[in-house]
Design a protein around this motif. Structure first.
Motif, PDB file in Angstrom:
ATOM      1  N   GLY A 116       0.800  -1.218   0.000  1.00 59.15           N
ATOM      2  CA  GLY A 116       0.000   0.000   0.000  1.00 59.15           C
ATOM      3  C   GLY A 116       0.831   1.265   0.000  1.00 59.15           C
ATOM      4  N   THR A 117       0.154   2.398   0.015  1.00 63.51           N
ATOM      5  CA  THR A 117       0.825   3.689   0.167  1.00 63.51           C
ATOM      6  C   THR A 117       1.344   3.803   1.599  1.00 63.51           C
ATOM      7  N   PRO A 118       2.229   4.755   1.878  1.00 65.01           N
ATOM      8  CA  PRO A 118       2.715   4.897   3.260  1.00 65.01           C
ATOM      9  C   PRO A 118       1.592   5.025   4.290  1.00 65.01           C
ATOM     10  N   ASP A 119       0.567   5.832   3.985  1.00 66.80           N
ATOM     11  CA  ASP A 119      -0.551   5.981   4.921  1.00 66.80           C
ATOM     12  C   ASP A 119      -1.309   4.668   5.091  1.00 66.80           C
ATOM     13  N   GLN A 120      -1.495   3.939   4.005  1.00 67.75           N
ATOM     14  CA  GLN A 120      -2.194   2.661   4.085  1.00 67.75           C
ATOM     15  C   GLN A 120      -1.373   1.644   4.871  1.00 67.75           C
ATOM     16  N   ARG A 121      -0.074   1.634   4.663  1.00 73.19           N
ATOM     17  CA  ARG A 121       0.790   0.694   5.395  1.00 73.19           C
ATOM     18  C   ARG A 121       0.787   1.017   6.885  1.00 73.19           C
ATOM     19  N   LEU A 122       0.796   2.304   7.215  1.00 71.75           N
ATOM     20  CA  LEU A 122       0.766   2.720   8.609  1.00 71.75           C
ATOM     21  C   LEU A 122      -0.533   2.284   9.279  1.00 71.75           C
ATOM     22  N   GLN A 123      -1.661   2.516   8.614  1.00 72.88           N
ATOM     23  CA  GLN A 123      -2.957   2.127   9.152  1.00 72.88           C
ATOM     24  C   GLN A 123      -3.065   0.607   9.281  1.00 72.88           C
ATOM     25  N   ALA A 124      -2.537  -0.110   8.304  1.00 74.29           N
ATOM     26  CA  ALA A 124      -2.572  -1.572   8.347  1.00 74.29           C
ATOM     27  C   ALA A 124      -1.779  -2.102   9.540  1.00 74.29           C
ATOM     28  N   ALA A 125      -0.604  -1.536   9.777  1.00 75.10           N
ATOM     29  CA  ALA A 125       0.212  -1.980  10.914  1.00 75.10           C
ATOM     30  C   ALA A 125      -0.527  -1.781  12.231  1.00 75.10           C
ATOM     31  N   MET A 126      -1.198  -0.661  12.377  1.00 76.19           N
ATOM     32  CA  MET A 126      -1.914  -0.369  13.619  1.00 76.19           C
ATOM     33  C   MET A 126      -3.104  -1.310  13.805  1.00 76.19           C
TER      34      MET A 126
END
Length: 323
Positions: A116-126
């Motif tokens: 994903g995009t950086p924002d999507q990857r960040l949200q996915a990790a959380m």
């Protein structure tokens, strides 16, 4: 020759004009398609909200409802569930976490964490913080090598939250390859690691580069572990980096043990004003009246911040400082 050149220019202009019109038509068609899809998504989101509340009312219906969902529904229902989880607790929260798994959101988040995009990857990790399966752990471990520093930090925090080890040495590797500044969240990550195991930091203190060492010292200062005082005192006096010496003085003040007097006394006369200021803060925080005379000399320092911190420290010494 001239008529041929004229005709070539004319046909070229006509072709470019036609190409421009075709491109504009395609843009209009694309916009219409996206608007229709967005409208359909909004309608489906409303329907999915109803399905979620039905599951909350009757958890036994989860399997049957999950069987009716398709890939598009998984994409739409993920944000709904993530938004609700943070606002509820108890059994309701457990049901929502179960829905994340049953509705295929976890698999989607694992994929988003990788592509994903950086924002999507960040949200996915959380979001993956609610699960500790081998697949989730492997995905989070891989995210420790993500190109985005915030995603790496989020992945490390999630691994710690689900009781998985994160090696200090691996985090320090980020400093060797990263260019530019680091977010405050990285220091907070070091604090979490230090609270779990101060001893894991010790082998790295003499080998970490200066900009990484300041983060380690910051974290160690917040542990208030007296066993690290000798190291901090040595760094505060002898290290070549101004930032390391200043951070060491700050840490000594946070730990608050009076045996740090020799190092703090040395810091008060350091060549760097940043170190003198932090040493003055430490002296005031620990309340070391033996250093009042040295602090008094700093009232004439060339840097106003040092003068301010020295006066503040003397004011914290009570009656002895007032004299």
């Amino acid at each position: 020759m001239a008529p041929a050149l004229f005709m070539a220019t004319w046909w070229s202009a006509l072709f470019l004009a036609a190409l421009s019109v075709a491109f504009m038509v395609l843009l209009v068609i694309r916009r219409i398609i996206l608007e229709r899809r967005d409208a359909a998504d909004k309608i489906r989101v409303t329907e999915l909200q109803s399905l979620i509340f039905n599951c909350l009312d009757d958890p036994n219906a989860i399997d049957a409802i999950a069987a009716t969902l398709d890939l598009r529904d998984s994409r739409l229902i993920g944000p709904l569930l993530r938004g609700l989880i943070d606002s509820v607790s108890g059994d309701t929260r457990k049901i929502l976490i179960n829905l994340l798994q049953q509705f295929g959101v976890i698999k989607e988040d694992i994929e988003r964490l990788r592509t994903g995009t950086p924002d999507q990857r960040l949200q996915a990790a959380m979001t993956l913080a609610f699960f500790d399966t081998e697949e989730v752990i492997a995905a989070l471990d891989g995210a420790l090598n993500d190109s985005n520093i915030e995603v790496r930090i989020a992945a490390a925090n999630v691994l710690l939250k689900i009781d998985q080890p994160v090696e200090v040495g691996r985090i320090l590797e980020w400093f060797r390859h990263h260019r530019g500044g680091f977010p405050r969240s990285l220091r907070n990550l070091f604090c979490t690691l230090a609270r779990r195991d101060t001893g894991a930091f010790l082998p790295h203190l003499d080998t970490a580069p200066a900009h990484a060492l300041t983060a380690l010292i910051y974290a160690l200062g917040h542990t208030q572990d007296f066993n690290i005082l000798p190291k901090l005192m040595r760094f505060g006096v002898n290290h070549a980096s101004t930032d390391v010496r200043a951070e060491s003085m700050r840490a000594l003040g946070l730990i608050g043990h009076p045996t740090a007097i020799p190092a703090i006394s040395h810091g008060l006369v350091d060549n760097a004003w940043e170190v003198r200021a932090q040493a003055a803060i430490a002296a005031g925080r620990i309340r070391l009246p033996r250093l009042i005379s040295a602090l008094a000399e700093l009232l004439e320092d060339s840097e106003w911040w040092v003068r301010f911190r020295a006066a503040e420290a003397i004011g914290k010494m009570g009656d002895e400082g007032a004299q």
